[in-house]
Write an enzyme that holds these catalytic residues in place. Structure first.
Site, PDB file in Angstrom:
ATOM      1  N   HIS A 168       0.817  -1.215   0.000  1.00  0.00           N
ATOM      2  CA  HIS A 168       0.000   0.000   0.000  1.00  0.00           C
ATOM      3  C   HIS A 168       0.848   1.261   0.000  1.00  0.00           C
ATOM      4  O   HIS A 168       0.384   2.339  -0.375  1.00  0.00           O
ATOM      5  CB  HIS A 168      -0.945   0.008   1.211  1.00  0.00           C
ATOM      6  CG  HIS A 168      -0.257   0.273   2.518  1.00  0.00           C
ATOM      7  ND1 HIS A 168       0.348  -0.715   3.252  1.00  0.00           N
ATOM      8  CD2 HIS A 168      -0.062   1.427   3.207  1.00  0.00           C
ATOM      9  CE1 HIS A 168       0.883  -0.183   4.345  1.00  0.00           C
ATOM     10  NE2 HIS A 168       0.649   1.109   4.339  1.00  0.00           N
ATOM     11  N   GLU A 206       9.025   5.703  13.624  1.00  0.00           N
ATOM     12  CA  GLU A 206       7.716   5.718  14.272  1.00  0.00           C
ATOM     13  C   GLU A 206       7.919   5.968  15.751  1.00  0.00           C
ATOM     14  O   GLU A 206       8.795   5.346  16.374  1.00  0.00           O
ATOM     15  CB  GLU A 206       6.993   4.383  14.058  1.00  0.00           C
ATOM     16  CG  GLU A 206       6.667   4.097  12.600  1.00  0.00           C
ATOM     17  CD  GLU A 206       6.107   2.705  12.380  1.00  0.00           C
ATOM     18  OE1 GLU A 206       5.281   2.535  11.460  1.00  0.00           O
ATOM     19  OE2 GLU A 206       6.496   1.782  13.118  1.00  0.00           O
ATOM     20  N   HIS A 230       8.634  -1.475   1.969  1.00  0.00           N
ATOM     21  CA  HIS A 230       8.411  -0.029   1.864  1.00  0.00           C
ATOM     22  C   HIS A 230       9.688   0.720   1.485  1.00  0.00           C
ATOM     23  O   HIS A 230       9.703   1.540   0.557  1.00  0.00           O
ATOM     24  CB  HIS A 230       7.893   0.537   3.186  1.00  0.00           C
ATOM     25  CG  HIS A 230       6.548   0.014   3.595  1.00  0.00           C
ATOM     26  ND1 HIS A 230       5.676  -0.593   2.731  1.00  0.00           N
ATOM     27  CD2 HIS A 230       5.922   0.019   4.807  1.00  0.00           C
ATOM     28  CE1 HIS A 230       4.573  -0.932   3.379  1.00  0.00           C
ATOM     29  NE2 HIS A 230       4.704  -0.576   4.632  1.00  0.00           N
ATOM     30  N   LYS A 316      10.889   1.503  15.589  1.00  0.00           N
ATOM     31  CA  LYS A 316       9.777   1.908  16.450  1.00  0.00           C
ATOM     32  C   LYS A 316      10.318   2.561  17.716  1.00  0.00           C
ATOM     33  O   LYS A 316      11.474   2.371  18.075  1.00  0.00           O
ATOM     34  CB  LYS A 316       8.916   0.689  16.789  1.00  0.00           C
ATOM     35  CG  LYS A 316       8.186   0.122  15.570  1.00  0.00           C
ATOM     36  CD  LYS A 316       7.223  -0.984  15.961  1.00  0.00           C
ATOM     37  CE  LYS A 316       6.397  -1.438  14.759  1.00  0.00           C
ATOM     38  NZ  LYS A 316       5.463  -0.390  14.287  1.00  0.00           N
TER      39      LYS A 316
END
Length: 467
Positions: A168, A206, A230, A316
């Protein structure tokens, strides 16, 4: 409707998490734009009926983006439902009846990869696969061997041209704009190469943890979750040659060439980290060695990029949530012999907002020849009506445009690059939440001039405070 356009959409896993969070909101958005006019058939084994699925869809859009009554009602009029076991061919016979006269359905497998073979086999034996295409989610495999096996399973029923492997991230407008920015602006051409570029950094940070997905994440890790897909997509957009045409195969050919030019990552060129407190997350195994952070460097051994290091950092519990690219140019000669001139750079931010910045040297105010580094910045904040990534990729798949989807050879080349470090028993270093990873990363994987720390909303990131 063109001959390449699907005349029905079937999504397996209609009562699942992906449908709830992404598919129903995307379908409502397509309906709102007037881009949804084919039957939509949900398939699942939940003991539900159509009214229950519609209620689930309403709850989905209310929670994820908001209910648009007119668009939602239109979507519901198109919605059908088949409840049944994927092991039972009668489920697929019922599906064939629901499809009616549809001759070019698109099958979205929003289900675990372990079920792909079963579903595709039953689609084939019930005459549901003729003229159809299939849409599958990432992660496409967990390593090179499993990716090849998934490809074998799908290619046993569908042609490569009918397989749409979703990442996506490619549906995000800023990611798509990387190619347009590169090839529609002639000023970039003379500097976008090894003669002018010193290094390239890609940071995907993130500021949150695994958010209740500990069991999934513990089987995946940062390399599989974002680097192999990605970030490699970003890298291939940055490094590819201009396609000879703008059709999907020409564009995908050039992306595959980038990956073919990258050697498998050596374990000495990666540092893995795990944020403190990760092992207390629900679903995470005691003593887990799954990485929540990865920093690595690699080279694209092509004529354009040979000798230019590409540095990748993802993790993260970082100081900010941001995806940013820094193309650092070679230092100019100091003709004034008065100071060490700073590197020029091009900075491209993909999220949370979109930025294009040019870093340059200018004379300080009220000084003769003393300089300072500044940025010229263009900034764009996404608008409420901008197309979501899932809406875009779903619409493109239904339309039959493969540009935004990974081809078989691309997927396998991406896994080839990371396979050695997935198998290697490299150390996993602990780092404090809210930092830029373990100190070891800032000692062993360091770009020339150091890592660039993205700045969000005027908040300093205490750059490299883990160092």
């Amino acid at each position: 409707m063109t001959a390449s356009h699907s005349d029905a959409l079937v999504f397996f896993g209609a009562t699942g998490d992906l449908a709830y969070k992404k598919i129903f909101p995307a379908l409502q958005a397509m309906s709102k734009r007037g881009n949804l006019d084919i039957p939509i058939v949900g398939v699942a084994k939940a003991g539900w009926n159509l009214d229950q699925l519609r209620a689930r869809a309403r709850e989905s859009v209310e929670r994820h983006g908001g209910l648009d009554r007119e668009a939602f009602d239109h979507m519901c009029r198109l919605l059908r439902y088949v409840d049944g076991d994927y092991h039972d061919t009668s489920t697929f016979n019922q599906l064939r009846k629901e499809l009616g006269s549809a001759a070019r359905p698109a099958y979205y497998l929003a289900i675990p990869p372990a079920l792909f073979g079963l579903v595709t086999e039953n689609l084939a034996c019930t005459n549901c696969s003729n003229g159809a295409r299939v849409i599958v989610e990432k992660p496409f495999g967990t390593d090179l061997a499993s990716a090849r096996e998934l490809n074998r399973i799908l290619l046993g029923t569908f042609p490569e041209s009918g397989i749409f492997r979703i990442d996506h991230y490619l549906g995000k407008q800023p990611v798509r704009n990387l190619l347009y920015f590169r090839f529609a602006n002639v000023f970039l051409d003379s500097l976008w190469n090894r003669s002018t570029v010193e290094s390239v950094q890609i940071t995907m940070a993130e500021d949150f943890g695994v958010e209740g997905r500990g069991a999934f994440y513990d089987r995946t890790g940062t390399v599989r979750d974002v680097i192999q897909n990605h970030i490699f997509q970003i890298l291939s957009n940055l490094a590819m040659e201009p396609p000879v045409r703008t059709d999907s195969e020409s564009i995908r050919d050039e992306k595959v060439k980038v990956l073919k030019a990258i050697a498998p990552i050596d374990e000495k060129n990666i540092v893995r980290g795990q944020f403190r407190g990760y092992q207390a997350e629900s679903g995470v195994a005691t003593g887990s060695r799954t990485e929540t952070f990865g920093a690595l460097n690699l080279e694209v051994n092509s004529w354009r990029w040979q000798g230019v290091p590409f540095y990748i950092r993802a993790g993260k519990q970082m100081p900010v949530t941001c995806t940013e690219i820094l193309v650092r140019l070679r230092r100019p000669p100091d003709v004034y012999r008065s100071q060490a001139l700073e590197h020029n750079h091009i900075r491209l931010r993909i999220s949370p907002d979109v930025q294009i910045a040019l870093g340059m040297m200018v004379i300080k105010p009220d000084k003769d020849i003393e300089g300072q580094a500044v940025e010229m910045l263009a900034n764009h904040h996404p608008e409420a009506n901008e197309m979501d990534a899932y809406e875009r990729v779903l619409g493109e798949a239904i339309a039959g445009d493969t540009t935004l989807f990974a081809r078989e050879d691309y997927v396998e080349e991406a896994w080839r690059i990371v396979d050695p470090v997935l198998r290697a028993d490299t150390p996993v270093y602990e780092y404090e939440p809210g930092t830029w990873g373990p100190p070891e990363a800032n000692q062993w994987i360091v770009p020339p001039g150091g890592w660039h720390a993205p700045l969000i909303s005027g908040k300093t990131n205490e750059a490299l405070r883990a160092a």
